[in-house]
Design an enzyme around this catalytic site. Structure first.
Site, short mmCIF file in Angstrom:
data_model
loop_
_atom_site.label_atom_id
_atom_site.label_comp_id
_atom_site.label_asym_id
_atom_site.label_seq_id
_atom_site.Cartn_x
_atom_site.Cartn_y
_atom_site.Cartn_z
N CYS A 29 0.83 -1.21 0.00
CA CYS A 29 0.00 0.00 0.00
C CYS A 29 0.87 1.26 0.00
O CYS A 29 1.56 1.54 0.98
CB CYS A 29 -0.91 -0.04 1.23
SG CYS A 29 -1.77 1.48 1.61
N CYS A 32 0.09 3.80 2.76
CA CYS A 32 0.54 3.24 4.04
C CYS A 32 2.03 3.49 4.24
O CYS A 32 2.48 3.89 5.32
CB CYS A 32 0.28 1.73 4.10
SG CYS A 32 -1.44 1.26 3.95
#
Length: 104
Positions: A29, A32
């Protein structure tokens, strides 16, 4: 940075008398990875006041489902065993600080 998982979530987060912040993330991600350094800074800055954890969503489906995580990053803010706030998506450090301060 402390990791939390399906096996220790209840012990480390729900049963914790100190406020907790959990960053639900995954290695693939991009957003993230973008906020990860901010989460690490906050963990150092609030050490002893707030426990800050990371939870890999790919490895811990039980906790993900229990906390209603549908998108990542999702950051939950826990006080007295209950989720009191949630932030979905990448956020500025100032937004995270504001939510952490509300826990104290």
């Amino acid at each position: 940075m402390k990791e939390v998982n399906d096996n220790n979530f209840a012990e480390l987060v729900t049963a914790n008398s100190r406020p907790s912040v959990v960053d639900f993330w995954a290695p693939w991600c991009g957003p993230c990875r973008a906020i990860s350094p901010i989460i690490e800074e906050l963990a150092a800055e609030y050490e002893g006041k707030v426990d800050i954890y990371k939870c890999n969503v790919d490895e811990n489906s039980d906790v993900v489902v229990e906390n209603g995580v549908r998108n990542i990053p999702t950051i939950i803010f826990v006080k007295n065993g209950a989720v009191v706030d949630k932030l979905v998506g990448a956020a500025a450090k100032s937004a995270l600080v504001e939510k952490i301060e509300n826990l104290l």
